[in-house]
Design a protein around this motif. Structure first.
Motif, mmCIF file in Angstrom:
data_model
loop_
_atom_site.group_PDB
_atom_site.id
_atom_site.type_symbol
_atom_site.label_atom_id
_atom_site.label_comp_id
_atom_site.label_asym_id
_atom_site.label_seq_id
_atom_site.Cartn_x
_atom_site.Cartn_y
_atom_site.Cartn_z
ATOM 1 N N SER A 94 0.943 -1.271 0.032
ATOM 2 C CA SER A 94 0.021 0.173 0.019
ATOM 3 C C SER A 94 0.828 1.194 -0.029
ATOM 4 O O SER A 94 0.628 2.309 -0.635
ATOM 5 N N LYS A 95 1.963 1.298 0.717
ATOM 6 C CA LYS A 95 2.774 2.626 0.913
ATOM 7 C C LYS A 95 3.450 2.563 -0.384
ATOM 8 O O LYS A 95 3.483 3.751 -1.002
ATOM 9 N N TYR A 112 -6.347 -7.652 14.028
ATOM 10 C CA TYR A 112 -5.653 -7.364 15.256
ATOM 11 C C TYR A 112 -5.220 -5.760 15.258
ATOM 12 O O TYR A 112 -4.543 -5.345 14.183
ATOM 13 N N LYS A 113 -5.449 -5.125 16.158
ATOM 14 C CA LYS A 113 -5.081 -3.901 16.512
ATOM 15 C C LYS A 113 -3.656 -3.572 16.088
ATOM 16 O O LYS A 113 -3.260 -2.388 15.708
ATOM 17 N N ALA A 114 -2.870 -4.362 16.835
ATOM 18 C CA ALA A 114 -1.511 -4.156 16.738
ATOM 19 C C ALA A 114 -0.815 -3.960 15.236
ATOM 20 O O ALA A 114 -0.117 -3.364 15.023
ATOM 21 N N ASP A 115 -1.350 -5.070 14.430
ATOM 22 C CA ASP A 115 -0.996 -5.047 13.028
ATOM 23 C C ASP A 115 -1.472 -3.905 12.218
ATOM 24 O O ASP A 115 -0.854 -3.330 11.206
ATOM 25 N N ARG A 116 -2.755 -3.365 12.418
ATOM 26 C CA ARG A 116 -3.235 -2.239 11.925
ATOM 27 C C ARG A 116 -2.407 -0.887 12.156
ATOM 28 O O ARG A 116 -2.243 -0.136 11.382
ATOM 29 N N ASP A 117 -1.952 -0.864 13.539
ATOM 30 C CA ASP A 117 -1.508 0.316 14.038
ATOM 31 C C ASP A 117 -0.157 0.107 13.569
ATOM 32 O O ASP A 117 0.589 1.261 13.252
ATOM 33 N N GLN A 118 0.713 -0.847 13.065
ATOM 34 C CA GLN A 118 1.870 -1.122 12.315
ATOM 35 C C GLN A 118 1.764 -0.313 11.036
ATOM 36 O O GLN A 118 2.741 0.342 10.650
ATOM 37 N N VAL A 119 0.656 -0.590 10.409
ATOM 38 C CA VAL A 119 0.580 -0.064 8.871
ATOM 39 C C VAL A 119 0.526 1.289 9.151
ATOM 40 O O VAL A 119 0.949 2.023 8.179
ATOM 41 N N ARG A 120 -0.363 1.762 10.039
ATOM 42 C CA ARG A 120 -0.241 3.362 10.204
ATOM 43 C C ARG A 120 0.911 3.956 10.404
ATOM 44 O O ARG A 120 1.035 5.040 9.916
ATOM 45 N N ALA A 125 5.513 7.447 9.308
ATOM 46 C CA ALA A 125 6.752 7.726 9.104
ATOM 47 C C ALA A 125 7.492 8.081 7.903
ATOM 48 O O ALA A 125 8.235 8.961 7.729
ATOM 49 N N SER A 126 6.417 7.867 6.707
ATOM 50 C CA SER A 126 6.879 8.632 5.553
ATOM 51 C C SER A 126 5.879 9.678 4.921
ATOM 52 O O SER A 126 5.640 10.169 4.045
#
Length: 207
Positions: A94-95, A112-120, A125-126
């Motif tokens: 996606s990035k 899982y929230k942690a996985d979605r938060d990682q994508v966010r 970061a970019s």
């Protein structure tokens, strides 16, 4: 976070910037991330939004859970570890789309929230737009729809680790948008989405 295994690798910068690509397309890229139970309407609204955006002159691309698992993620199953890797990979894909100036519509249960938060965080970061859309429908309604017959198989024990049955779904705590497909028509959902994208300045400058 996934550890870097490859050594002696360095990011190679080019001379064409994201701004150059956005100017070429006349639009700004962003990831619209649809999350929700199987049968919540993620793919349905993404297909409709893709059509509406294309008709209005915006370049977009739709990434769907099953489609991705038939290709780039065909080696992954549905364990918690494989689910995390599935979302990590599609977050990176996606990035890349966003970096080209494309609006990407990503439709994944992503329980899982942690996985979605990682994508966010990856997008943040970019300095990329990430819009999380929670397709919020009751489990009973999603199970009633059961377009692929998956809930029936899960209830019969033929499918293990199925979200909502024997695996949890962690609902977003602060998504940019919540849609209720059991109360709204697809047309209404698309209208709300287009309004949000317009507010975010993502629909300006298109042909």
């Amino acid at each position: 976070m996934t550890l870097q295994k490859a050594t002696n690798v360095t990011w190679h910068e080019g001379e064409v910037t994201r701004a150059d690509r956005q100017q070429l397309l006349g639009q700004k890229g962003a990831t619209i991330w649809f999350t929700g139970l199987s049968g919540s309407g993620k793919s349905t609204v993404a297909v409709a939004l893709e059509k509406a955006l294309t008709a209005s002159g915006h370049l977009c691309y739709r990434l769907d859970g099953d489609n991705v698992r038939l290709g780039i993620n065909k080696n992954l199953g549905f364990s918690a570890e494989d689910r995390a890797e599935n979302i990590r990979r599609i977050g990176e894909v996606s990035k890349l789309f966003v970096d080209t100036g494309v609006i990407v519509l990503s439709s994944f249960v992503s329980p899982y929230k942690a996985d979605r938060d990682q994508v966010r965080a990856l997008h943040a970061a970019s300095d990329m737009d990430f819009i999380e859309v929670h397709m919020d429908v009751p489990l009973a309604e999603a199970e009633k729809r059961d377009p692929k017959g998956l809930y029936k198989k899960a209830r019969a024990g033929e499918i293990k680790n199925f979200t909502g049955i024997d695996d949890p779904y962690e609902a977003p705590e602060a998504p940019e948008l919540v849609l209720y497909s059991n109360r709204m028509s697809v047309e209404e959902e698309v209208e709300v989405l287009l309004a949000l994208l317009s507010e975010r300045g993502l629909l300006s400058g298109a042909a």
